[in-house]
Every structure is written in C-alpha cells, then in structure tokens.
Enzyme design. Structure first.
Site, mmCIF file in Angstrom:
data_model
loop_
_atom_site.group_PDB
_atom_site.id
_atom_site.type_symbol
_atom_site.label_atom_id
_atom_site.label_comp_id
_atom_site.label_asym_id
_atom_site.label_seq_id
_atom_site.Cartn_x
_atom_site.Cartn_y
_atom_site.Cartn_z
ATOM 1 N N ASP A 165 -14.162 2.565 6.309
ATOM 2 C CA ASP A 165 -13.122 3.287 5.559
ATOM 3 C C ASP A 165 -13.690 3.809 4.245
ATOM 4 O OD1 ASP A 165 -10.346 4.198 5.177
ATOM 5 O OD2 ASP A 165 -10.373 2.809 3.492
ATOM 6 N N LYS A 179 -7.492 -1.604 5.889
ATOM 7 C CA LYS A 179 -7.649 -2.296 4.597
ATOM 8 C C LYS A 179 -6.684 -3.481 4.507
ATOM 9 C CE LYS A 179 -7.470 1.513 1.852
ATOM 10 N NZ LYS A 179 -7.784 2.676 2.678
ATOM 11 N N ARG A 211 -13.265 12.343 3.940
ATOM 12 C CA ARG A 211 -11.981 13.040 4.124
ATOM 13 C C ARG A 211 -11.535 13.715 2.831
ATOM 14 N NH1 ARG A 211 -8.254 8.565 5.340
ATOM 15 N NH2 ARG A 211 -6.635 10.111 5.518
ATOM 16 N N HIS A 271 0.844 -1.185 0.000
ATOM 17 C CA HIS A 271 0.000 0.000 0.000
ATOM 18 C C HIS A 271 0.884 1.241 0.000
ATOM 19 C CE1 HIS A 271 -4.284 1.062 0.367
ATOM 20 N NE2 HIS A 271 -3.818 2.240 0.760
ATOM 21 N N SER A 300 -6.710 4.160 8.150
ATOM 22 C CA SER A 300 -7.332 3.894 6.851
ATOM 23 C C SER A 300 -6.542 2.818 6.103
ATOM 24 C CB SER A 300 -7.384 5.202 6.047
ATOM 25 O OG SER A 300 -7.592 4.965 4.685
HETATM 26 N N1 URA Z 1 -4.192 5.571 1.361
HETATM 27 C C1 URA Z 1 -5.252 5.168 2.100
HETATM 28 O O1 URA Z 1 -5.790 4.095 1.893
HETATM 29 N N2 URA Z 1 -5.707 5.977 3.068
HETATM 30 C C2 URA Z 1 -5.140 7.165 3.353
HETATM 31 O O2 URA Z 1 -5.592 7.838 4.253
HETATM 32 C C3 URA Z 1 -4.029 7.588 2.582
HETATM 33 C C4 URA Z 1 -3.582 6.759 1.582
#
Ligand code: URA
Length: 434
Positions: free
Chosen positions: A161, A187, A168, A82, A183
């Site tokens: 999320d 995930k 956001r 990620h 966040s």
């Molecule tokens: N990627 C994400 O999934 N969430 C964030 O807040 C920033 C980047």
C-alpha cells in the site's frame, strides 16, 4: 505469468484470479515491475474496476506484503478509524486523543496526501520532531503508554500500500472503489484493531461524489472487514465543503487542537464527536448513544483530551509544547487574500477546487519526489449562508512561494458562488451504517 498480459486482461475488462492478483502485487513489491507498468495496470483498474472477490484478493495480497500487528497483549479491545479522504479532514487528529482520554486503546495506520485530499501522516509530520515511521514494537509501546498511536505504512507493514498509494497519488488513479477499499482495509486489518469506524465522505471534496457510490464502498469495506472478523461501522458524512475553517497540514493540526480544547468549528466538531462516539460504542456496546456522547463531551470539557494529544505527540517524538504555543508550528511567509467578486450570500464552496488550490500553494505532491510545504494551505473565512459585500475577504491562501500562491488564488476564485438567496448547509452526518 507475464505482467503485461495481466495489464491487457484487466484493460479488456476481464476478471483476474486470486493467483494473478497476488502475482501483480508481489512482483511490484519485489521491484521486478517498473512504475510505468504498474501505473498502466492501475489505470486499467480505474476504468474497468474489480469485483468483490478481486478486491478481497487485492486486500489480502497487500496485507501479506508485510506483517499483521499482534495486539493481543494490549488488554481489552483496540479500536481504529479511517476516512475515505476529504478536504480539511482533521478528524483522526481529534478522535484519537478523545478515545485515549477515555482509556480506549487506538491503533491507527494512516496515509499521506492523496489526490486533492490531505493525509493524516503529512499533517502529523508538520509537527516539529514527529515520527510516523515506527517499528511494530514502538507502535505497540506507544499504545501501551498513551493509548493512541498513528503510524505510516512501512517496509514491514502494508508495504504494497505504501508503494501503490504513492503511485496512485501522482497517476490520476485514486478514485476507484476497489483501489480505495483495498488500500484502506489492508491498513486496518494489518494494524490489528478489533473494531473499525469508517468515515465515508460524500460530495465535491470526496472521491465518492454521491450518496449511492458512498454507500456502495461502505458496504464493500464492511464486507471485507467481516471476512477478517472485524466489527465495522460506517459513518457517511458530507464533504461538499471542507471540514472546518482550515485546509493544509500545519493549519489543520492547529485547528484540531482548537476542537480538542472545545473551540472548534461546529460542523467539524459534530463529525469528530460522532466518530468518537461510534468508536466508543464499538469498544463498549452496552453504552447508549447518549451516554457515549456524554463521555466524549466530558473529556473535551475537562481538558483530558487535549492533554492526551500532547502525550501522543511527545510519545512519537514531537514537540508537545505546540499545545500551548502554536507559533512553534511556524507560519507561512505569504498570506494572500481572496475577495468576494459580488455581494450576496455564500451559496457554496467546492471542496475539490479548494483542495486543488491548496495543492498548488504547496500542501501536496504532484510527483513522488515533490517536497511538501507544511505551512501552505487556506483559511475559509466565510461559511455557506454568510452575507458578503463585494471586496470582502472570504478566504486566505497560505504559502511560502508567492508565485504558487497567486496561482492558488486564481483557482480559489472558482471555488465559491455568491447567490442572492441565503442557503443553509445540510447536516454533516448523512447516515450511520452499523
Ligand atoms: N485512504 C486510504 O488509505 N486509501 C485510499 O485509497 C483513500 C483514502
């Protein structure tokens, strides 16, 4: 418990209990709290922050707003990655197929565009037919079939999320470390992988503007991962200028395919290969760095990586012919050139300003209801250190809306500096925390 009291408690800088955080998340998910109150709460967190304990509670509450994918029927380890978000960051689209070609299963849940940065899901959805909202069963079937799947948050997976992310994005509450860490890690935990590589971006085009804050969030996310028994590696990478030559959803998919074919921009290629190598090392820790990098290079050179990309796209309903024919992705109606205002050397590109110009051209959202122009974006024609003459084309804006394109051009004129001295960009890899 009253939501309003908890907004005020955080606004006044006080620590919230685990129970309070779970209440905040569940009452929003259940639709009992309107967006305006949740936005106020997010703004309070933006200004007052959350400590490690609060961040873990928030992460866990988000995870429990959906299911945790059980990947135990997929043989061996499953790996994920990620990015904390950057401009022109198409690394996921490249590394997933590389790992798939190496027979390493990759289970990934990604997000849409956030703030001035793009999101992998929007990029993938620019491919005709591509589906990112799969059921858990479909997600697992795609991994079993082609070794790689990438999906969006759904009602069943990280639903909180999905809602918070969208809010956001349009309320100026993206750049706060506990919100970013929860966040991302929610995930990563919910999608079930055993090992995770985090690409923590640093610079003008990232949410962390300096190495110190990037290291802080990297350690926070590694700490959360450990609590769930996950192996986590963080790669800190430079995001002063965009990654690669293109920014914008369909443009980045095409550039990602070029990297997979071995024709990539050198900095983008180096970052993608480094992340892929680190993912491979999490899968098989008996490999040396050199051996892992050799394997990554090989599947690009022998064409297996780009074939795995095609198979992944087709497995999620997309048109795999894009690999051979980029015109299927479509082309923006207008291409507006940005010219150098003086002679010299490109001294720097401000990635955040480029991201904002692309947003203006149509590549992102300003409200939750906004539709994206998948073909909008920008080409950065001149790299740092390249010589330019007055009037040379240094960038091109792509858009389907001429008025927006002209506005994007005006923003883009502020995104670069031309200097008398030739500068050399620093390494894209800043450090690796294992
Ligand atoms: N990627 C994400 O999934 N969430 C964030 O807040 C920033 C980047």
């Amino acid at each position: 418990m009253h939501f309003l009291d908890l907004i005020i408690k955080k606004r006044n800088g006080n620590k919230l209990s685990d129970e309070e955080i779970r209440y905040i998340v569940s009452s929003y998910v259940d639709g009992e709290v309107p967006d305006y109150q949740m936005s106020a709460f997010l703004m309070a967190v933006y200004f007052k922050g959350m400590d490690m304990e609060e961040t873990v509670s928030l992460t866990d509450a988000i995870i429990k707003s959906g299911e945790i994918v059980d990947l135990s029927d997929i043989p061996g380890k499953v790996i994920d990655k990620h990015s904390t978000g950057g401009v022109g960051d198409k690394a996921t689209v490249v590394v997933g197929p590389i790992l798939a070609a190496l027979n390493v299963p990759v289970a990934k849940m990604s997000g849409r565009g956030l703030g001035f940065t793009g999101g992998t899901i929007d990029k993938l959805e620019s491919i005709p037919g591509f589906r990112s909202e799969l059921s858990i069963e479909e997600f697992k079937d795609v991994i079993k079939k082609v070794n790689y799947s990438d999906i969006a948050q759904t009602k069943n997976l990280c639903y909180a999320d999905k809602l918070l992310y969208g809010l956001r994005d349009v309320t100026g509450t993206v750049e706060e470390k506990s919100l970013i860490a929860s966040s991302i890690m929610s995930k990563k935990i919910a999608s079930g992988a055993d090992g995770i590589v985090l690409d923590v971006k640093v610079g003008s085009g990232a949410f962390m503007k300096n190495k110190w804050s990037a290291e802080e969030i990297a350690r926070l996310m590694i700490g959360i991962g450990r609590q769930y028994g996950k192996k986590v590696t963080a790669v800190l990478s430079d995001m002063e200028c965009p990654l690669g030559k293109y920014v914008g959803n369909s443009l980045e998919i095409i550039e990602a395919m070029e990297i997979l074919k071995g024709n990539g921009d050198p900095r983008a290629e180096k970052l993608c290969k480094t992340i892929a190598k680190e993912m491979l090392l999490l899968y098989n820790d008996s490999l040396s760095d050199e051996a892992a990098m050799g394997m990554v290079n090989k599947v690009i050179e022998n064409g297996k990586a780009i074939e795995c990309f095609r198979r992944f796209v087709e497995a999620q309903g997309g048109d795999g012919r894009i690999v051979d024919d980029y015109s299927i992705m479509g082309e923006a109606r207008y291409k507006i050139e940005v010219k150098a205002d003086r002679a010299g050397y490109i001294g720097g590109w401000n990635a955040e300003v480029i991201g904002r110009a692309c947003l203006e051209a149509g590549s992102g959202r300003r409200t939750k209801e906004d539709a994206i122009d998948y073909l909008a974006g920008a080409y950065i024609g001149k790299s740092i250190g390249e010589q330019v003459k007055t009037g040379d084309t240094i960038a091109v804006i792509y858009t389907n809306d001429k008025k927006k394109g002209e506005m994007a051009k005006r923003i883009m004129q502020k995104a670069y500096i031309v200097s008398d001295i030739k500068t050399v960009p620093g390494d894209v890899i800043l450090s690796i925390i294992r």
